[in-house]
Scaffold this motif. Sequence first.
Motif, short mmCIF file in Angstrom:
data_model
loop_
_atom_site.label_atom_id
_atom_site.label_comp_id
_atom_site.label_asym_id
_atom_site.label_seq_id
_atom_site.Cartn_x
_atom_site.Cartn_y
_atom_site.Cartn_z
N PHE A 54 2.44 11.40 -0.48
CA PHE A 54 2.46 10.99 -1.88
C PHE A 54 3.85 10.55 -2.33
CE2 PHE A 54 0.60 11.39 -6.25
CZ PHE A 54 -0.59 10.78 -5.96
N GLY A 55 4.45 9.73 -1.49
CA GLY A 55 5.74 9.16 -1.79
C GLY A 55 5.89 7.83 -1.09
N PRO A 56 7.02 7.12 -1.30
CA PRO A 56 7.19 5.77 -0.73
C PRO A 56 7.59 5.81 0.74
CG PRO A 56 9.14 6.39 -1.95
CD PRO A 56 8.17 7.52 -2.13
N VAL A 57 6.70 6.34 1.56
CA VAL A 57 6.96 6.54 2.98
C VAL A 57 5.87 5.86 3.80
CG1 VAL A 57 7.30 8.23 4.82
CG2 VAL A 57 8.09 8.73 2.49
N ALA B 69 14.27 1.20 -5.42
CA ALA B 69 13.95 2.62 -5.46
C ALA B 69 13.49 3.02 -6.86
CB ALA B 69 15.15 3.45 -5.04
N GLN B 70 12.38 3.74 -6.93
CA GLN B 70 11.86 4.25 -8.18
C GLN B 70 11.86 5.78 -8.14
OE1 GLN B 70 11.06 2.54 -10.87
NE2 GLN B 70 11.43 0.54 -9.91
N PRO B 71 11.92 6.41 -9.30
CA PRO B 71 11.90 7.87 -9.29
C PRO B 71 10.52 8.41 -8.95
CG PRO B 71 11.87 7.08 -11.53
CD PRO B 71 12.04 5.86 -10.67
N LEU B 72 10.48 9.52 -8.24
CA LEU B 72 9.25 10.28 -8.11
C LEU B 72 9.08 11.09 -9.39
CD1 LEU B 72 9.54 11.40 -4.39
CD2 LEU B 72 8.46 9.37 -5.34
N GLY C 113 0.79 -1.22 0.00
CA GLY C 113 0.00 0.00 0.00
C GLY C 113 0.82 1.27 0.00
N ALA C 114 2.00 1.24 0.64
CA ALA C 114 2.80 2.45 0.77
C ALA C 114 3.80 2.65 -0.35
CB ALA C 114 3.54 2.43 2.12
N PHE C 115 4.28 1.56 -0.97
CA PHE C 115 5.40 1.67 -1.91
C PHE C 115 5.04 1.45 -3.37
CE2 PHE C 115 7.78 -0.21 1.96
CZ PHE C 115 7.84 1.03 2.57
N THR C 116 3.85 0.94 -3.67
CA THR C 116 3.45 0.75 -5.06
C THR C 116 3.47 2.08 -5.81
OG1 THR C 116 2.10 -1.19 -4.58
CG2 THR C 116 1.57 0.02 -6.58
N ASN C 117 4.03 2.07 -7.02
CA ASN C 117 4.16 3.29 -7.82
C ASN C 117 4.85 4.40 -7.03
OD1 ASN C 117 3.81 4.59 -10.36
ND2 ASN C 117 2.04 5.71 -9.58
N ALA C 118 5.84 3.98 -6.22
CA ALA C 118 6.59 4.91 -5.38
C ALA C 118 5.67 5.73 -4.48
CB ALA C 118 7.48 5.82 -6.22
N GLY C 119 4.57 5.12 -4.05
CA GLY C 119 3.64 5.81 -3.16
C GLY C 119 2.82 6.89 -3.83
N GLN C 120 2.86 6.95 -5.15
CA GLN C 120 2.18 8.02 -5.88
C GLN C 120 0.84 7.56 -6.43
OE1 GLN C 120 5.82 10.53 -7.79
NE2 GLN C 120 5.75 8.38 -8.38
N LEU C 121 -0.02 7.08 -5.53
CA LEU C 121 -1.39 6.71 -5.86
C LEU C 121 -2.32 7.43 -4.89
CD1 LEU C 121 -1.04 2.85 -6.39
CD2 LEU C 121 -1.25 4.59 -8.16
N PRO D 40 21.76 11.32 -10.66
CA PRO D 40 20.72 12.04 -11.39
C PRO D 40 19.33 11.49 -11.11
CG PRO D 40 21.80 10.46 -12.83
CD PRO D 40 22.55 10.42 -11.52
N GLY D 41 18.35 12.23 -11.56
CA GLY D 41 16.98 11.77 -11.42
C GLY D 41 16.33 12.20 -10.12
N ALA D 42 15.13 11.68 -9.89
CA ALA D 42 14.35 12.05 -8.70
C ALA D 42 14.02 10.82 -7.87
CB ALA D 42 13.06 12.75 -9.12
N PHE D 43 14.99 9.91 -7.74
CA PHE D 43 14.77 8.67 -7.00
C PHE D 43 14.62 8.94 -5.50
CE2 PHE D 43 16.57 7.24 -10.93
CZ PHE D 43 16.02 5.99 -11.15
N TYR D 44 13.80 8.09 -4.85
CA TYR D 44 13.67 8.16 -3.40
C TYR D 44 13.41 6.74 -2.90
CZ TYR D 44 12.97 10.43 1.10
OH TYR D 44 13.13 10.86 2.39
N PRO D 45 14.08 6.30 -1.84
CA PRO D 45 13.96 4.91 -1.40
C PRO D 45 12.70 4.65 -0.59
CG PRO D 45 15.44 6.10 0.06
CD PRO D 45 15.07 7.06 -1.04
N ALA D 46 12.30 3.39 -0.55
CA ALA D 46 11.22 2.99 0.36
C ALA D 46 11.65 3.30 1.78
CB ALA D 46 10.94 1.51 0.20
N THR D 47 10.81 4.01 2.51
CA THR D 47 11.17 4.56 3.81
C THR D 47 10.18 4.12 4.88
OG1 THR D 47 12.24 6.48 2.80
CG2 THR D 47 11.54 6.71 5.10
N VAL D 48 10.69 3.68 6.01
CA VAL D 48 9.84 3.30 7.14
C VAL D 48 10.20 4.17 8.33
CG1 VAL D 48 9.14 1.47 8.73
CG2 VAL D 48 9.65 0.92 6.33
#
Length: 473
Positions: A354-357, A294-297, A256-264, A330-338
């Motif tokens: 709205f991110g992988p947090v 890690a996926q880009p935002l 629920g938190a990390f799918t599509n880098a949390g951008q759902l 480079p890019g706008a990557f952000y890791p899965a964060t707990v």
Amino acid sequence: MTDMRALDIRSPRDGHPVGHLPTASEHDIAGAVLTAREVQPKWAATPAAERGAALRQAAGVLRAHADEVATVLEQETGRPVASAREGVLAGVSTLEQYAELGPVHRGRSLLGSWDAADFMVPEPRGVVVALTPWNDPVAVACGLIGAALVTGNAVVHKPSERCPHTGLLMGQLVAESFPDGVLQTLIGNGQVGARLAADQHVDVVAHVGGTATGRSILAATAKTGAKALLENGGNDALVIDADVDPKWAAAQAALGAFTNAGQLCTSVERIFVHEAVADEFLQALEAEARNWVAQPLVDVEHRKLVHAHVAEAVADGAEVLIGGEVPDGPGAFYPATVLTRCTPDMRVMRQETFGPVAPVCVVESFEEGLAEAVVDEHGLAATVLTGSMAHAQQAWRALPVGTVKVNAVFGGAPGGAAQPRRMSGTGFGYGPELLDEMTTVKVVHLGQAQPRRQAEADWRRTASASRAVSSST
């Protein structure tokens, strides 16, 4: 005035230029709306079955170009191309769904007098402005556009300025199946969207996106009288009971938190876990996060906002179990964060990150977790993981949201059409009910005309009776 600068798009994966497109001018905006106003009556008069057939044809065209659209979407937003293609095909399925539902959309008859007919008939509202987001742009746009077109409206579509190439390509492909002017796509930033929302000739403004924009649309439509149809995101809670397997709960939370880098819109944004399973859950959630690459935002600016939520929480006492750092390169990557040791008053718990947090708050009881989940200005969705039917019943009745999911963070039957509440929006955004949102109802009373000779005879009898009464008095 509208900002005339081109939209320059760079890849969130490595920063390379994707392309640039000019924004619509004031003349373009006014012209598109007036064109839609002119062509809409003829489109509304087209038989419903023909409108459905046109939408079915559009779905076929989009399906044939799914790979092309998915590639552009991946370039603009960083969404993996396989996932992007799934989103495009979801849009295709939505168009096909409305192609079937539109022609059978119906009114109802009313019981009146024996010599008359009374009925309620749905009619298109007119010109629909569709303002769509970047996180799932094709699927969302196909829902709003499909429901509007099949019910006889004309549509002016403005895709997000973060994925204009995707929106323009999709719009051009779908528009091929309709008469000129019935579906138009305009490119631009928020100023273009605001201008469209404030146009006096627009009948519906349908928006999926941020809360601030939704508020401005409500203000604009209050002046014009247009209908506002809004989904403005959420701050979805996940409540975890004491009787569930903590490893399973962690897998659900990560999904629920990390799918599509949390951008759902329905991503898990805040987690309330019972203290009886908290330690095992957190350990398992940390392990789950390690498995998410890690996926880009969508862009660097959005990453700054996500990281600001995390940094502020840490400053207020939260602890990072994993992630929480902006990676080099480079890019706008952000890791899965707990995050653990979170409190309900932290911004990461109060606002949509709205991110992988995955921010976690440990609670002493299921009732406490549910009570905290209820306290929020949004009202989109929420999830409860529990083995207790009583707790499930208690939860779905108490949570003031449009969708409650029990024992699954994602899922649901086709055709679901929940209504967001409070700051998450207004109106049905999906399913058969979206056809109702795109139409208005006219009540018709159809009485029998009285023949002229009968009317004259009735008049003579009435006049004669009146004279008789007068002479007797």
